[in-house]
Design a protein around this motif. Structure first.
Motif, mmCIF file in Angstrom:
data_model
loop_
_atom_site.group_PDB
_atom_site.id
_atom_site.type_symbol
_atom_site.label_atom_id
_atom_site.label_comp_id
_atom_site.label_asym_id
_atom_site.label_seq_id
_atom_site.Cartn_x
_atom_site.Cartn_y
_atom_site.Cartn_z
ATOM 1 N N SER A 83 55.024 26.747 34.794
ATOM 2 C CA SER A 83 54.137 25.978 33.919
ATOM 3 C C SER A 83 52.929 25.465 34.689
ATOM 4 O O SER A 83 52.942 25.374 35.925
ATOM 5 N N GLY A 84 51.893 25.140 33.942
ATOM 6 C CA GLY A 84 50.717 24.513 34.532
ATOM 7 C C GLY A 84 49.794 25.446 35.278
ATOM 8 O O GLY A 84 48.896 24.983 35.999
ATOM 9 N N LYS A 85 49.930 26.775 35.137
ATOM 10 C CA LYS A 85 49.095 27.726 35.860
ATOM 11 C C LYS A 85 48.023 28.381 34.978
ATOM 12 O O LYS A 85 47.236 29.168 35.468
ATOM 13 N N ASN A 86 48.030 28.070 33.698
ATOM 14 C CA ASN A 86 47.058 28.636 32.760
ATOM 15 C C ASN A 86 47.044 30.164 32.844
ATOM 16 O O ASN A 86 46.007 30.789 33.071
ATOM 17 N N LEU A 87 48.209 30.767 32.640
ATOM 18 C CA LEU A 87 48.342 32.219 32.708
ATOM 19 C C LEU A 87 47.702 32.860 31.478
ATOM 20 O O LEU A 87 47.741 32.314 30.375
ATOM 21 N N ILE A 88 47.126 34.050 31.668
ATOM 22 C CA ILE A 88 46.468 34.734 30.550
ATOM 23 C C ILE A 88 47.064 36.109 30.257
ATOM 24 O O ILE A 88 46.925 36.615 29.146
ATOM 25 N N SER A 89 47.705 36.739 31.232
ATOM 26 C CA SER A 89 48.333 38.042 30.990
ATOM 27 C C SER A 89 49.455 38.256 31.991
ATOM 28 O O SER A 89 49.501 37.605 33.045
ATOM 29 N N LEU A 90 50.360 39.179 31.655
ATOM 30 C CA LEU A 90 51.479 39.446 32.554
ATOM 31 C C LEU A 90 51.863 40.918 32.515
ATOM 32 O O LEU A 90 51.569 41.632 31.564
ATOM 33 N N GLU A 91 52.521 41.344 33.570
ATOM 34 C CA GLU A 91 53.098 42.677 33.699
ATOM 35 C C GLU A 91 54.491 42.509 34.281
ATOM 36 O O GLU A 91 54.818 41.454 34.852
ATOM 37 N N ILE A 92 55.335 43.532 34.140
ATOM 38 C CA ILE A 92 56.681 43.454 34.695
ATOM 39 C C ILE A 92 56.961 44.693 35.536
ATOM 40 O O ILE A 92 56.526 45.800 35.212
ATOM 41 N N SER A 93 57.670 44.479 36.655
ATOM 42 C CA SER A 93 58.134 45.585 37.481
ATOM 43 C C SER A 93 59.641 45.704 37.287
ATOM 44 O O SER A 93 60.195 45.216 36.296
ATOM 45 N N ARG A 94 60.311 46.320 38.223
ATOM 46 C CA ARG A 94 61.751 46.483 38.085
ATOM 47 C C ARG A 94 62.484 45.149 38.121
ATOM 48 O O ARG A 94 63.431 44.927 37.376
ATOM 49 N N ASP A 95 62.027 44.209 38.970
ATOM 50 C CA ASP A 95 62.763 42.950 39.100
ATOM 51 C C ASP A 95 61.863 41.730 39.260
ATOM 52 O O ASP A 95 62.331 40.656 39.622
ATOM 53 N N ARG A 96 60.550 41.885 38.977
ATOM 54 C CA ARG A 96 59.645 40.755 39.107
ATOM 55 C C ARG A 96 58.623 40.741 37.969
ATOM 56 O O ARG A 96 58.348 41.781 37.345
ATOM 57 N N ILE A 97 58.091 39.568 37.712
ATOM 58 C CA ILE A 97 57.002 39.389 36.752
ATOM 59 C C ILE A 97 55.711 39.186 37.539
ATOM 60 O O ILE A 97 55.670 38.376 38.478
ATOM 61 N N ILE A 98 54.678 39.912 37.182
ATOM 62 C CA ILE A 98 53.370 39.753 37.791
ATOM 63 C C ILE A 98 52.472 39.098 36.747
ATOM 64 O O ILE A 98 52.221 39.681 35.690
ATOM 65 N N ALA A 99 51.987 37.895 37.029
ATOM 66 C CA ALA A 99 51.225 37.128 36.041
ATOM 67 C C ALA A 99 49.858 36.762 36.591
ATOM 68 O O ALA A 99 49.724 36.365 37.757
ATOM 69 N N LEU A 100 48.842 36.879 35.734
ATOM 70 C CA LEU A 100 47.463 36.580 36.105
ATOM 71 C C LEU A 100 47.019 35.277 35.447
ATOM 72 O O LEU A 100 47.203 35.096 34.239
ATOM 73 N N SER A 101 46.447 34.378 36.237
ATOM 74 C CA SER A 101 45.947 33.120 35.704
ATOM 75 C C SER A 101 44.458 33.232 35.375
ATOM 76 O O SER A 101 43.776 34.155 35.808
ATOM 77 N N LYS A 102 43.973 32.262 34.632
ATOM 78 C CA LYS A 102 42.573 32.293 34.213
ATOM 79 C C LYS A 102 41.627 32.179 35.395
ATOM 80 O O LYS A 102 40.498 32.685 35.358
#
Length: 587
Positions: free
Chosen positions: A185-204
């Motif tokens: 929380s609190g990161k102002n995320l705008i988009s995400l992707e998923i790999s085999r075992d991790r979430i890759i999230a981009l903030s604003k």
């Protein structure tokens, strides 16, 4: 073999003009007619002006086969009778005469998430234990919730809320999870992707976060120190995560495969990084020749690496499959690298070199050789072992060709595919294991419609392609209307809203196509409206064009209960995952 004869149809639906009278909305449809093809009746649309000048349409099939279409058949004009029902208000009459109008209305009144497909990890229906959800079903947690993004796998799901916080659910997140839970929380995320075992999230602000899928790993892993808004005060993160950040660059777009991720910066530079905790990319998908676990430079295993061979090219878009990568520059050139065992890079696969570890330019011009069209790629998409790209092909005069000046500069919007097609994922009607040379998806190419606002015929492009592991959805960028009843000019009881056409095709092993049956589909086709009851689904078989699902385009609306009547810009989007599908209300 010649293509199927082309069918020409003009459909008219009543609308009102500015003076309150009834005017006609005209759609001109020229399509390849094939037996038992529902799609060719509903979405392929073409230009009446082009018919009148007697132009010849070219259908491309493979690098060396060119065909001319059959001569145009006379236009059969059918005018739909105005439907009137006594005792109904204007809005009730609109609901009664148009399935599309009702769908648009419901998407604004009850925003949320519909999901279907594999439920073995309690992702599409967290509250039940059924292994399969055959038809679209709402996830109750997301009722009246707007999302920025959502990604689904068979065992875990992740979504970004309207406020930019991360939600996770599914047995891969926690065996006990029965509904989404907030994690980062609190990161102002705008988009995400998923790999085999991790979430890759981009903030604003351009930061990229790599978060473990597992709740246990989030709680037990190292938690970074975070700065506070209060000077000289810091705290520790609630969960474990890592930052993947190119030095002195702001990331504006991300895309991830099972083991790697691409990071596109605002300056047009492209970086790649490992995105999985249990495997280092080794199929060339990083775009760094010779890079492996043993040759990687000192430092973190998931540190970003600039793809220097693309330095100088202004990269505009990126896409990734499971083990391959694509980059599109602003000149319309496509570069591909990674695994090519199914031909997903657009080159014929080689047993001696199954992978290409350096970005290679896709020879697009050869697909249009001798056709009289100049191509430019406008978008790319990938998933699993497949690649898709859309092309604006501009009509030019060939040397010595006598062509009408009306046709010079005409743009045809085409969609191409390559890779693995044994489950129908290519969308071209073929069931092939390997497709190295891109093939045109005829049902999504050479489509036109008449735009009443611009008063001209325009090509129908794709608004969005969502590619899962084995299935695909395409949202059309056709003319839409979402202003019925909002002004005196649109206040006729027969003026209705309609959205964008959306189609699905490919593997259906987990019922992820939403058809209510399990067979794979090799050509794009419609599904029933998401809120259709069993009785409505019976009508779907008989009145397919009237009751197909249409997606609501972006529009600013004043939402009701649960939103305090505030005005929000919202649209519906499709997300295809690994054996699962979702339609959600996005901001």
């Amino acid at each position: 073999m010649r293509p199927w004869p082309r069918a020409v149809e003009i459909c008219r639906a009543t609308r009102t003009n500015s003076s309150g009278g009834v005017r006609q909305r005209r759609r001109i449809n020229i399509s390849h007619r094939k037996p038992h093809s529902s799609f060719s009746h509903g979405i392929a649309i073409a230009c009446g002006l082009i018919i009148t000048v007697g132009s010849i349409y070219h259908a491309f099939e493979g690098p060396s086969k060119l065909y001319a279409a059959s001569p145009s058949i006379p236009v059969d004009v059918k005018t739909e009778k105005v439907k009137r029902r006594t005792g109904l208000s204007k809005e009730e009459n609109r609901d009664s005469i148009s399935s599309q109008h009702l769908q648009v209305k419901r998407s604004w009144e009850n925003p949320g998430v519909y999901a279907w497909g594999s439920n073995s990890g309690r992702v599409v229906a967290p509250e039940i234990d059924d292994n399969i959800v055959r038809l679209p079903r709402r996830i109750p947690f997301f009722d009246n919730v707007l999302l920025r993004d959502i990604k689904l796998d068979r065992s875990f799901g992740a979504a970004i809320t309207e406020r930019g916080d991360l939600l996770q659910w599914g047995t891969g997140f926690s065996p006990d999870a029965r509904q989404p839970s907030p994690t980062l929380s609190g990161k102002n995320l705008i988009s995400l992707e998923i790999s085999r075992d991790r979430i890759i999230a981009l903030s604003k602000n351009g930061k990229v976060y790599s978060i473990p899928i597992s709740k246990e790993d989030q709680e037990s892993g190292p938690k970074p120190s975070e700065r506070s808004w209060i000077p000289f005060l810091s705290s520790t993160s609630q969960i474990s995560y890592r930052l993947i950040q190119p030095p002195k660059e702001k990331v504006c777009s991300i895309s991830s495969g099972l083991e790697h991720t691409l990071l596109l910066t605002s300056s047009g530079r492209l970086f790649s990084a490992a995105s999985s905790s249990d495997a280092f990319p080794d199929r060339g998908q990083m775009g760094i020749p010779g890079l492996s676990w043993t040759t990687r430079p000192p430092g973190a295993h998931d540190q970003p690496h600039e793809i220097t061979t693309l330095r100088g090219f202004d990269i505009a878009a990126i896409a990734t499959g499971d083990y391959h990568s694509l980059a599109l520059d602003r000149e319309g050139r496509v570069f591909a690298f990674g695994d090519n065992t199914s031909g997903q890079l657009g080159f014929e696969p080689s047993s001696e070199s199954p992978c290409i570890d350096a970005p290679s330019l896709l020879p697009l011009q050869r697909l249009y050789a001798s056709t009289g069209f100049s191509p430019k790629v406008t978008s790319i998409a990938a998933g699993g072992s497949n690649t898709f790209f859309t092309v604006d092909a501009t009509r030019i005069a060939k040397p010595g060709e006598n062509i009408s000046t009306a046709l010079i500069g005409r743009i045809s919007a085409d969609t191409w595919s390559c890779g693995q097609g044994i489950l129908g994922t290519l969308g071209n009607g073929r069931w092939t294991h390997v497709q190295g040379t891109p093939t045109k998806i005829k049902a999504l190419s050479d489509l036109f419609e008449y735009d009443e606002v611009a008063n001209r015929v325009i090509p129908i492009r794709l608004k969005r392609l969502s590619v899962g592991a084995t299935h695909v959805s395409a949202t059309m960028d056709n003319v839409t209307h979402v202003a019925a009843g909002t002004s005196p000019a649109t206040d006729s009881e027969n003026d209705t809203n309609w959205g964008a056409d959306v189609v699905w095709w490919g593997g259906n092993e987990f019922w992820q196509l939403g058809l209510g049956r399990r067979n794979n589909v090799a050509v794009p086709g419609y599904i029933a409206p998401l809120d259709a009851v069993p009785e409505g689904r019976e009508k779907w078989g008989r009145r397919e064009r009237e009751h197909r699902f249409q997606i609501t385009p972006r529009h600013s609306v004043r939402l009701g209960e649960g939103f305090d009547g505030r005005k929000v810009s919202v649209e519906q989007r499709v997300e295809c995952g690994r054996g699962v599908t979702a339609v959600y209300s996005g901001t």
